[in-house]
Every structure is written in C-alpha cells, then in structure tokens.
Design an enzyme around this catalytic site. Sequence first.
Site, mmCIF file in Angstrom:
data_model
loop_
_atom_site.group_PDB
_atom_site.id
_atom_site.type_symbol
_atom_site.label_atom_id
_atom_site.label_comp_id
_atom_site.label_asym_id
_atom_site.label_seq_id
_atom_site.Cartn_x
_atom_site.Cartn_y
_atom_site.Cartn_z
ATOM 1 N N ALA A 175 0.613 -1.048 0.564
ATOM 2 C CA ALA A 175 0.007 0.363 -0.120
ATOM 3 C C ALA A 175 0.651 1.093 0.091
ATOM 4 O O ALA A 175 1.972 1.036 0.088
ATOM 5 C CB ALA A 175 -0.630 0.314 1.644
ATOM 6 N N GLY A 203 -0.696 -5.622 -0.761
ATOM 7 C CA GLY A 203 -1.863 -4.935 -1.570
ATOM 8 C C GLY A 203 -1.075 -5.574 -2.611
ATOM 9 O O GLY A 203 -2.108 -6.110 -4.177
ATOM 10 N N GLU A 239 -2.161 -9.783 -3.173
ATOM 11 C CA GLU A 239 -3.260 -9.233 -3.287
ATOM 12 C C GLU A 239 -3.934 -8.641 -4.572
ATOM 13 O O GLU A 239 -4.891 -9.446 -5.300
ATOM 14 C CB GLU A 239 -4.222 -8.461 -2.145
ATOM 15 C CG GLU A 239 -3.943 -9.023 -1.183
ATOM 16 C CD GLU A 239 -4.479 -7.649 0.279
ATOM 17 O OE1 GLU A 239 -4.630 -6.447 0.285
ATOM 18 O OE2 GLU A 239 -5.834 -8.515 1.112
ATOM 19 N N GLU A 246 1.780 -7.627 6.595
ATOM 20 C CA GLU A 246 0.670 -6.478 6.829
ATOM 21 C C GLU A 246 0.595 -6.511 8.605
ATOM 22 O O GLU A 246 0.072 -5.713 9.560
ATOM 23 C CB GLU A 246 -1.113 -6.572 6.360
ATOM 24 C CG GLU A 246 -1.515 -6.254 5.499
ATOM 25 C CD GLU A 246 -0.857 -7.014 4.575
ATOM 26 O OE1 GLU A 246 0.210 -8.262 4.373
ATOM 27 O OE2 GLU A 246 -1.191 -6.732 3.353
#
Length: 695
Positions: free
Chosen positions: A66, A105, A108, A128
């Site tokens: 992120a 992310g 992901e 995370e």
Amino acid sequence: MTAITKSVDLDRRGRVAVLTVNNPPVNALSQHVRQGLRDGIGQAVADPAVSAIVIACAGRTFIAGADITEFGKPPQAPSLHDVLDLIESSPKPVIAAVHGTALGGGLEVTLACHYRVGVKDARFGLPEVKLGLLPGAGGTQRLPRVVGVDKALGMMTSGDPIRADDALKSGLIDEIVDGDLTAAGVAFAEKVVSEKRPLKKIRDLDDKLAAVRGKPEVFANFRKSIARQTRGFRAPESIVKAVEAAVSLPFAEGIKRERELFAELMSSPESKAQRYFFFAEREAAKIPDVPADTPGKDIKKAAVIGAGTMGGGIAMNFANVGIPVTVVEVAQDALDRGLGVVRKNYEATASRGRITQADVEKRMGLIAGTTDFNAIKDADIVIEAVFEEMPIKKEVFAKLDGIAKPDAVLATNTSTLDVDEIASATKRPESVIGTHFFSPANVMRLLENVRGKKSSKTAIATAMAVGRRIGKVPVLVGVCHGFVGNRMLHQRGAQAEKLILEGALPHQVDKVLTDFGFPMGPFAMSDMAGLDVGWRIRKGRGMKSAVADRICELGRFGQKTGAGYYRYEAGDRTPIPDNEVEKIIVDVATTMGITRRPISDEEILQRLLYPMVNEGAKILEEKIAIRASDIDVIWVYGYGWPVYRGGPMFWADSIGLRALRDRMLEFKKATGDEFWTPAPLLDRLANEGKGFVNA
Ligand SMILES: NC(=O)c1ccc[n+]([C@@H]2O[C@H](COP(=O)([O-])OP(=O)(O)OC[C@H]3O[C@@H](n4cnc5c(N)ncnc54)[C@H](O)[C@@H]3O)[C@@H](O)[C@H]2O)c1
C-alpha cells in the site's frame, strides 16, 4: 502505448494487452495506480482486439504494498477492493507477471488475477502483520484457497515472504519464467488463450478449504504453535479468525468478516503503535546536520580490538556480510578463546540449518586473529572492545592513532565511559565515535552510535552506514553516562531494588514487566547476565547494593551458579522463586527499618516505567537524543520494549503526560524523594496538554 494515469500505461502486444505500473520506488498502490489499473482493465476488456491482459511493473519490483502515506487519510476512490473485483470478474484472462517482491496489496492484486507467473528470484508475501494489520483486500480469503490453510496462516502471521520455488510448489504461482518478464507474461497469456484455459477465479476454489472444514483442531494447533512469539500482539489472532471465516463462510461473507477485523485492527492501540514505530525506525536514520548524501567512508576492511564477549560478536557482524575483519588481542590464549567462541557460534547456527558448513568456513576465513597491533594499519574502521577502564581505552586509542590510516574511523564500544575523553588520547578526535553494540553483539539489532563533541560528519555518516550494512538499526545519540538506553535502564533498576525492599518480591516485579510485554524482568535479566560483574564493580568503587551484595556473598551469581535472585534446576533456565532470597530481602528491609507492605502491580509498573520516561525527557532536553522517537527505537531494539506499545515515549503520550506527571508528584509527596521531581520538559508538555512524539 497509452498513458492511463501518470503511473499506469496500457500497451498492446498482438492480442495481449499489457498494463505496466510505474510508480517508483516500489510501485506502491497509490490512488493513481488503483485508478490506472481500473481504467486500464476497463479499456482492455472493452477492446475487441484484446483477448488477454498482463499486469506487470516497471523498475525494480512488482507492486510492493500500500501507499503508506495514504494511511490515516480519508480513502480515495477507487478502493483496492473495487479494482480487485474488476480484475477477477474480467471476462478475459488476467495474468500477473511478477519480479522483485509482490507484497501486501501487491500480492492481493496477483490473487485477483486468473494466473500468476514470476521470475525465479521473485518473492511473495503479506507483511501487514508487521504493522499490526491483516491483509485487508481479500488476502485472508484468497490466499488459503490457493495455498491451503496452514501455509496461508504461516505466511500471514509471520509476514515473511516466500521464494518463487516455494510459491510454485504451493500453487501460488503457475510458472517460473526467465528472460524478459513482460514477453514471458505475454507468451503465457497467449498459451492461456490458445489452449482455452478457464478463467481461474480463486474466490471459487474450495478444495483446500474443504480439507480442513470441520477440523477445528487445525486452528487450535496453529494458535498454540504461534502463541509464544505473538504474545501481546493483536493482529495474528485476527488473521486466524479471518481464515476461519474463509473456511466456514461463503466468499462474500468472508470478505465482509475480513473488513470488520481489518477495521478493528486499524483503530487498535497495538497497530497504531506498530505503524508509529515503522516510521520512527526510518526517521532514526535522519540526522539534521548530517544529510543523507554526506559521504561516509567506504568500508572494505575492518578491525576489532579485543576478542571478548563483545569483540567476537562485533567481528561476526562484519564477516556475515563479507567484510574482512582483523581481531587484535593482547595474548594468544585470549585470542584463541575468543575466536573459539566465534566458531562455536557459527557451528551452532549451522547445526540449526540456518547456514551451511561452507558458510562457517567462509566467515571464519574472513576473520583474521592476531596479537600484532600493526595488523590494523589498512583497516577503514577500527572498533575497540577492550576492558571498560579509561586508562586502558586511552592507551589503546593512542596506539591506534599511531598506526591506523589517516582517514580511518576509530570507534569505541564503551558503554559508560566518556567518548570525548577517549578521543582526546588521539591527535584526530574528529575521527573518533562511539559504536555501542548490545550483547550478544552478533544478534541484537540496536547500535547506539555516540557522537563525540568533535566527531566529524564523515565519521558519523560512516558509523550510520556501516551499522545498516551489517544489519543493525543505528541510532545517533550524544555523550552522557550510559547514553540513552542504559541511562534510562538505570532509573528502572533503582526502583526495582526499592520495590523489593518495600514489600514486593523479585518474581512479582518481573511478572509485571513480562505481562506488560517485556521478554524478561530486571531480576531474571540480572541472573542471566551474572550478578558478580556488578558486585565486583561496586566493591571497586566502594558502592553498595544491600540485597544484591548479600546474594553475591552466598556465591549466588545467577544462572551460571544455579542460583541468584531465583534458583534454577540443573540444565533449565526457568527462574524459580526462592524462599532463601525472600528471607534475605525481609532481613535487609528489617535492618534498614523498612516496614514491608503489599504493593499493587499498578504501582510497580508506574514506579518502574515513569522514571524511565522522566529520564527520557531529560535526555531530550539535553539533546542527547535527536527526537523522542529515537528513544523508542532504542528501547524496542535494545531492551525488548514491546513494539505494540510503541516505546516508552509513545507509551507515555498514550497515557497522557499530565496524568503521568501528576502521579510522579504523588510519589514525590509520599516519599519526599527528589527522584520523583518531573523533568522540566515533562512538566511543560503536561501543562500544555502535549506529548513527546507530537510535541
Ligand atoms: N558485555 C556487554 O554486555 C557489553 C555491552 C555493551 C558494551 N560493552 C563494552 O564492550 C567492551 C568490552 O566488553 P566485553 O564484555 O567484551 O569485555 P571482555 O572482558 O569479555 O573482553 C575484553 C577483551 O579485551 C581484551 N583486551 C584487554 N586489553 C586489551 C588491549 N590493550 N588490546 C587488545 N585486547 C585487549 C581482553 O583480553 C578481553 O579478551 C567494554 O567497553 C564494555 O563496556 C559490553
């Protein structure tokens, strides 16, 4: 090639559309990246000439997470969730082509794609948890569907990335490719189209979840396996819960559960502290008057003086990263002993499979032992780790001055002595700096670099850079007794001693700190370090410590003699409370006229930690530390302060400085002891309703 946004381009290679993210340095998922992916996918899907889509990245890595600068700000559309839904529901196959690291992310994004390929040195991870969070864009729901529950739990609760071969074996990627990655991604996409392979949506996979459905013991066992190393952290348990939801709920509901758990973590004190600390660590590298581009000395060769407890460990740090290091001792037997310990350490690491036997030999080969001081003449940095005695240190530095290269950095590992006085033994005090390693020096991450009055910017830049190169977290501090860490520790120790005389027992005091999150309390720590060292120093300086002295007089020196503040069973390091010690404590208290009373855990915690915070305030006022967050970095990396509580200064802010100051004044009133006088900075910030970190 069409620019979709400033960081995402769309290109066509035959019937394959290639979306390239270019958002240096790590292709973070900033708003314009999310928008670029959304609009680029939209255009490619709408284009009748396109049959498949490849997502790749420019620069040194795939999307590595992120955009942390967006944390705490109002969310900006499109959300990553929306982008991922769009990718997964694309009617044309989407293939992720990964190099570098697909993290957070970024991973992901790949999990929303229908296929994934990667180069052989690519890495894949969901880190995370290290910020006290969980993967909040479907990671907890998709990863277990593709790699299985156990593997997914391991990856997400450790946060550690896996290598491409592991990713291939566990089904996370479909192929390892070589050569030009984009071309390989396009070739893979061509294959998918021509073989009419199905659109593999991870959300629809169920076999790996079905394998553990109705088997709660899988989760119970996993929880047990991580209990010790995740104690006190909130995120690991939330991750396990999210994966339980993946197994027991349909995908859409699992995603909802993931969002709830993510939101809980985002506002939790643990994650706030961990995110604060993430920035604190990076901030510590910045020195206002020594900018990042200050040239340091390139370290091609190092030397260490003294092959004792610290010298050997310091030398290992250099050998571990391939820097040749010369170790100088006074006598051959001390040298043999020291290098013997180093070898034993390496052999132990090899026996645990963490390095190979060849690594052991290679590293030992980089460490040259000698009793000839002249051997340091070509070293770029010399680190002194001899006995903690000023005359000896000065003698060593005067000698170094005569032998070392004119531009070598001369460092001392002293923990209590005045670096300026040591520097004065040379004709080049500007080259002298403190490099205060922590024991065991090859393991502990903290490096307190001590800036002397005359330390040059080159010496400072070198000590900071070399610290990072050998895998440490360097923090720059100024000269004072104990520097930052030990000076604050001393305050805690003084109260620990008082507390046992006033009514607490060592195990109660220790338990308050381990419950707080420290790996160990002060008494167990003393037993581990050995009580005799302090006893000898006290005797030499005519000082006393009533209880500790009595314990030492009985030959109880801690773990190494099977007894200290605690007793120990043979071959076991578990501290066991000992009635004998209780008798000594009660006896000493009686002779001192102290009436013992029950002391609450709350009082113990306040009396141990508030004085540390107060000392931290003095350290800031005296500009011994550059900023409050540096003190926190020192305590987390050097003393095991739990990172989910940020560090002593951040923690003090979370209590409120007014409340903390007022409690100190209550202790002062009750005891009449000046010890409890709040530092002027603490007093001022408390009155202004401010904190240390956000002063
Ligand atoms: N032990 C710790 O936990 C710790 C932590 C941080 C800093 N330090 C500091 O590190 C330094 C070394 O501590 P240690 O625990 O390794 O001590 P140590 O006693 O284990 O080792 C010191 C070594 O220096 C050698 N030595 C003495 N004089 C010498 C000389 N003139 N030339 C070359 N070698 C000489 C000795 O033979 C001995 O092997 C001290 O300044 C200490 O304060 C120690």
